[in-house]
Motif scaffolding. Structure first.
Motif, PDB file in Angstrom:
ATOM      1  N   LEU A   1      41.348  39.355  39.929  1.00 27.28           N
ATOM      2  CA  LEU A   1      41.029  38.273  39.001  1.00 27.28           C
ATOM      3  C   LEU A   1      39.610  37.749  39.167  1.00 27.28           C
ATOM      4  CD1 LEU A   1      44.311  36.158  39.435  1.00 27.28           C
ATOM      5  CD2 LEU A   1      43.894  38.099  37.914  1.00 27.28           C
ATOM      6  N   ARG A   2      38.838  38.323  40.046  1.00 29.69           N
ATOM      7  CA  ARG A   2      37.560  37.720  40.408  1.00 29.69           C
ATOM      8  C   ARG A   2      36.530  37.742  39.283  1.00 29.69           C
ATOM      9  NH1 ARG A   2      36.760  40.825  46.025  1.00 29.69           N
ATOM     10  NH2 ARG A   2      37.714  42.456  44.732  1.00 29.69           N
ATOM     11  N   GLU A   3      36.654  38.658  38.338  1.00 31.63           N
ATOM     12  CA  GLU A   3      35.712  38.705  37.218  1.00 31.63           C
ATOM     13  C   GLU A   3      36.045  37.683  36.132  1.00 31.63           C
ATOM     14  OE1 GLU A   3      32.890  40.392  36.875  1.00 31.63           O
ATOM     15  OE2 GLU A   3      33.145  41.087  38.933  1.00 31.63           O
TER      16      GLU A   3
ATOM     17  N   SER B   1      32.351  30.349  35.748  1.00 31.96           N
ATOM     18  CA  SER B   1      31.846  31.115  36.889  1.00 31.96           C
ATOM     19  C   SER B   1      32.851  32.152  37.361  1.00 31.96           C
ATOM     20  CB  SER B   1      31.504  30.168  38.051  1.00 31.96           C
ATOM     21  OG  SER B   1      32.660  29.461  38.473  1.00 31.96           O
ATOM     22  N   PRO B   2      32.431  33.421  37.472  1.00 29.64           N
ATOM     23  CA  PRO B   2      33.275  34.437  38.119  1.00 29.64           C
ATOM     24  C   PRO B   2      33.259  34.193  39.621  1.00 29.64           C
ATOM     25  CG  PRO B   2      31.148  35.373  37.592  1.00 29.64           C
ATOM     26  CD  PRO B   2      31.147  33.980  37.019  1.00 29.64           C
ATOM     27  N   TYR B   3      34.130  34.882  40.344  1.00 35.86           N
ATOM     28  CA  TYR B   3      34.164  34.767  41.798  1.00 35.86           C
ATOM     29  C   TYR B   3      33.232  35.829  42.366  1.00 35.86           C
ATOM     30  CZ  TYR B   3      36.168  33.764  46.398  1.00 35.86           C
ATOM     31  OH  TYR B   3      36.352  33.383  47.709  1.00 35.86           O
ATOM     32  N   VAL B   4      32.025  35.403  42.749  1.00 33.20           N
ATOM     33  CA  VAL B   4      30.959  36.324  43.139  1.00 33.20           C
ATOM     34  C   VAL B   4      30.740  36.234  44.646  1.00 33.20           C
ATOM     35  CG1 VAL B   4      28.569  37.004  42.742  1.00 33.20           C
ATOM     36  CG2 VAL B   4      29.876  35.941  40.897  1.00 33.20           C
TER      37      VAL B   4
ATOM     38  N   GLU C   1      39.980  30.204  33.808  1.00 41.06           N
ATOM     39  CA  GLU C   1      41.131  31.091  33.650  1.00 41.06           C
ATOM     40  C   GLU C   1      41.824  31.325  34.988  1.00 41.06           C
ATOM     41  OE1 GLU C   1      44.011  33.340  31.955  1.00 41.06           O
ATOM     42  OE2 GLU C   1      42.490  32.105  30.945  1.00 41.06           O
ATOM     43  N   ARG C   2      41.043  31.512  36.052  1.00 36.54           N
ATOM     44  CA  ARG C   2      41.642  31.698  37.377  1.00 36.54           C
ATOM     45  C   ARG C   2      42.420  30.452  37.792  1.00 36.54           C
ATOM     46  NH1 ARG C   2      36.473  33.073  38.761  1.00 36.54           N
ATOM     47  NH2 ARG C   2      36.412  31.495  40.416  1.00 36.54           N
ATOM     48  N   ARG C   3      41.905  29.296  37.406  1.00 38.20           N
ATOM     49  CA  ARG C   3      42.589  28.044  37.754  1.00 38.20           C
ATOM     50  C   ARG C   3      43.962  27.959  37.068  1.00 38.20           C
ATOM     51  NH1 ARG C   3      42.776  23.596  41.328  1.00 38.20           N
ATOM     52  NH2 ARG C   3      44.207  22.160  40.311  1.00 38.20           N
ATOM     53  N   LYS C   4      44.034  28.341  35.805  1.00 43.53           N
ATOM     54  CA  LYS C   4      45.322  28.344  35.108  1.00 43.53           C
ATOM     55  C   LYS C   4      46.301  29.301  35.796  1.00 43.53           C
ATOM     56  CE  LYS C   4      43.403  27.268  30.536  1.00 43.53           C
ATOM     57  NZ  LYS C   4      43.137  27.815  29.163  1.00 43.53           N
ATOM     58  N   ARG C   5      45.789  30.471  36.178  1.00 50.71           N
ATOM     59  CA  ARG C   5      46.640  31.449  36.863  1.00 50.71           C
ATOM     60  C   ARG C   5      47.090  30.904  38.227  1.00 50.71           C
ATOM     61  NH1 ARG C   5      45.756  36.876  34.788  1.00 50.71           N
ATOM     62  NH2 ARG C   5      47.009  37.598  36.553  1.00 50.71           N
TER      63      ARG C   5
ATOM     64  N   PHE D   1      43.545  37.631  43.739  1.00 56.59           N
ATOM     65  CA  PHE D   1      44.385  38.769  43.355  1.00 56.59           C
ATOM     66  C   PHE D   1      45.792  38.265  43.080  1.00 56.59           C
ATOM     67  CE2 PHE D   1      41.121  41.630  44.538  1.00 56.59           C
ATOM     68  CZ  PHE D   1      41.495  42.913  44.157  1.00 56.59           C
ATOM     69  N   GLU D   2      46.464  38.921  42.143  1.00 52.94           N
ATOM     70  CA  GLU D   2      47.857  38.608  41.877  1.00 52.94           C
ATOM     71  C   GLU D   2      48.559  39.887  41.448  1.00 52.94           C
ATOM     72  OE1 GLU D   2      50.657  35.538  39.286  1.00 52.94           O
ATOM     73  OE2 GLU D   2      48.592  35.934  38.655  1.00 52.94           O
ATOM     74  N   GLY D   3      49.550  40.316  42.256  1.00 55.10           N
ATOM     75  CA  GLY D   3      50.303  41.509  41.904  1.00 55.10           C
ATOM     76  C   GLY D   3      49.452  42.741  41.714  1.00 55.10           C
TER      77      GLY D   3
END
Length: 547
Positions: free
Chosen positions: A326-328, A393-396, A333-337, A320-322
């Motif tokens: 972001l888990r989907e 991979s999404p965060y499942v 992409e999550r790594r860049k964030r 999560f951010e703000g």
């Protein structure tokens, strides 16, 4: 209470996963609120009772039976709840069995001095199975082969379109007896809303990686990072309805461990949720797990302790951010964030887990064998392997197949001699399944065995029968429930012990402590005098310290 006791009894004898789910789902479907909610709390480990402890149970049974007979029976049975349930004197002496809700509320509300009398009355009112279930509830060790995840799966089965992950996602904001959860599952209510600004989000887990697995995968579809030898945690922070900042540190299982790490929680000033590894950093270097243990399970956290063992998070993922979930998003992409998040926050207590570069699987295998040369540098001794994750991979929640893998170092092994054995619990209460093992040392009196660890898993059911038979045939002494097993140079049994890590320990007589020891092989072919010496374990420690 009788219906709940019957459920526990059925579950303890049912080996099939789907059958266990059906048993629990049928119970939840047929049992009204709040009874089923308290049962769910018991099955998921969500109940604890401040005053009801095993010592109280022992005191009650020794008032009603011969203490020596109880001690002998407990030694034979190996399980406190089962022993007391069988030995409790007399027939049922009440017109009604107390419902589960009455028992739970009574255990919470009854004063400490009044609780033994009330517990005795409940035991008088129940049959053997009911007494066993009640005592299991109090001791908190159901041991019926049904995990919290399995119980939540059974709850999800009450609805036509719900999945276990749906239950997991709302679970952190729920409290027993979960009436709003059951209403949602059965279509009678809305999805439970959680307004916790720093909630726990159920983690994504990995499957062990075997050679046969990854050789069939495209290496370009995956990314790798170091698997650090610490504790998986989740750092969650945000603002409550009054605008106050709230931060919490959660264990992988959802336990709030913030109180043990106030120095780290104070530093969580961001708004979001990070999945990472809890480590101890000194002068920028990751310390071993043995050092981290000095901070774990401490009742008092002093300024001296926090200064000597500064806690740190090495971030793996950003959930999560703000306020944005972001888990989907795919992992890439999550790594860049995450990289941007860590750089922006510039928090000295949080840094980024390093990505391991590799072109093919052989290159990754080489990095696993030599982390120091593959970028881990001075922290290589704190690396316990690799995490291998698909870019998309999404965060499942849970352990989905084919997305995340863990590729740990091959375990270290030592040949040790079986010295002592003790009965197990639950289904193992009839077998000597907990083993203390030792290696050879030498002093002024000559060679002798020094205990270096304990193991109670790693063997098959068939091997357990063989080990139990050996213990019974070769017992030379008894110390309460513990049997001393013959362990001379020519007479005894050698066990090959596998373990994940080893470190120096002043708390142990041998001076060493193993991490996750288990029986890898029974060395019927090896005489005890050929077992390893303590010096071989000390060399392993030196090699890790010098790595």
């Amino acid at each position: 209470m009788n219906r709940f006791a019957f459920l526990l009894d059925r579950l303890s004898y049912e080996p099939r996963r789907n059958a266990k789910i059906r048993l629990m789902a049928d119970y939840f479907r047929e049992t009204p609120d709040p009874e089923r909610g308290w049962a769910l709390a018991a099955l998921t480990g969500a109940l604890s009772f401040r005053h009801a402890k095993p010592g109280m149970i022992r005191g009650l049974i020794m008032e009603r039976t011969d203490p020596e007979l109880f001690a002998m029976s407990y030694d034979y049975v190996g399980d406190l709840a089962e022993t007391v349930a069988l030995m409790w004197p007399g027939e049922t002496r009440a017109n009604r069995a107390p419902p589960l809700s009455e028992i739970v509320e009574g255990l919470h509300a009854t004063a400490k001095l009044d609780l033994p009398k009330r517990l005795a009355a409940w035991l008088d009112a129940l049959d053997e199975t009911g007494r066993w279930a009640l005592l299991k509830l109090i001791t908190g060790s159901l041991r019926i082969g049904a995990s919290a995840r399995l119980a939540k799966t059974a709850v999800a089965a009450l609805g036509e379109s719900h999945k276990p992950d749906d239950v997991e996602l709302v679970w952190p904001g729920l409290v027993p007896p979960y009436e709003d959860l059951f209403a949602w599952m059965e279509g009678r209510g809305e999805r439970p809303f959680a307004d916790d600004p720093a909630p726990f989000r159920p983690p994504m887990l990995a499957h062990p990686l075997e050679d046969a697995d990854f050789r069939s995968f495209d290496p370009q579809a995956f990314v790798a990072e170091w698997k650090w030898d610490g504790i998986r945690v989740q750092a969650s922070a945000g603002k409550d309805a009054d605008g106050r900042h709230v931060a919490r540190l959660w264990s992988r299982s959802g336990e709030d461990v913030s109180g043990a790490f106030p120095d780290l929680v104070e530093a969580l000033t961001f708004d979001g949720a990070i999945d990472g590894e809890l480590l101890i950093l000194r002068d920028g270097r990751v310390q071993t797990f043995n050092v981290l243990q000095q901070r774990l399970n401490r009742k008092a956290v002093t300024p001296k302790l926090t200064a000597e063992f500064p806690a740190h998070i090495r971030a793996y993922d950003l959930l999560f951010e703000g306020g944005e979930d972001l888990r989907e998003l795919p992992f890439s992409e999550r790594r860049k964030r995450l990289e941007a998040f860590v750089a922006r926050e510039a928090n000295p207590r949080v840094d980024l887990s390093q990505i391991v570069s590799f072109e093919d699987w052989d290159g990754l295998a080489a990095a696993r064998l030599d982390p120091a040369s593959a970028g881990a540098g001075e922290d290589a001794a704190a690396v316990e392997g690799l995490m291998v994750k698909r870019h998309d991979s999404p965060y499942v929640v849970g352990r989905p197949k084919g997305l995340w893998f863990k590729w740990k170092h091959d375990p270290m092994t030592v040949d040790a001699v079986l010295m002592y054995a003790q009965r197990g619990h639950g289904k193992r209460s009839s077998f000597y399944s907990d083993y203390t093992f030792g290696v050879w040392t030498e002093d002024d009196e000559g060679e002798k065995l020094t205990p270096v660890g304990k193991a109670y898993f790693g063997f098959t059911d068939e091997e357990l029968v063989e080990l139990d038979r050996f213990v019974r045939k070769n017992t030379i002494n008894r110390f309460g429930p513990v049997r001393e097993v013959a362990h001379e140079r020519e007479i005894g049994l050698v066990l090959e012990i596998a373990f994940e890590g080893i470190a120096r320990s002043a708390r142990h007589k041998s001076g060493v402590a193993m991490r996750f020891p288990r029986v890898a092989r029974i060395r019927w072919d090896k005489p005890p005098h050929e077992a390893d010496r303590l010096e071989s374990l000390e060399r392993l420690i030196e090699e890790r310290e010098n790595a």
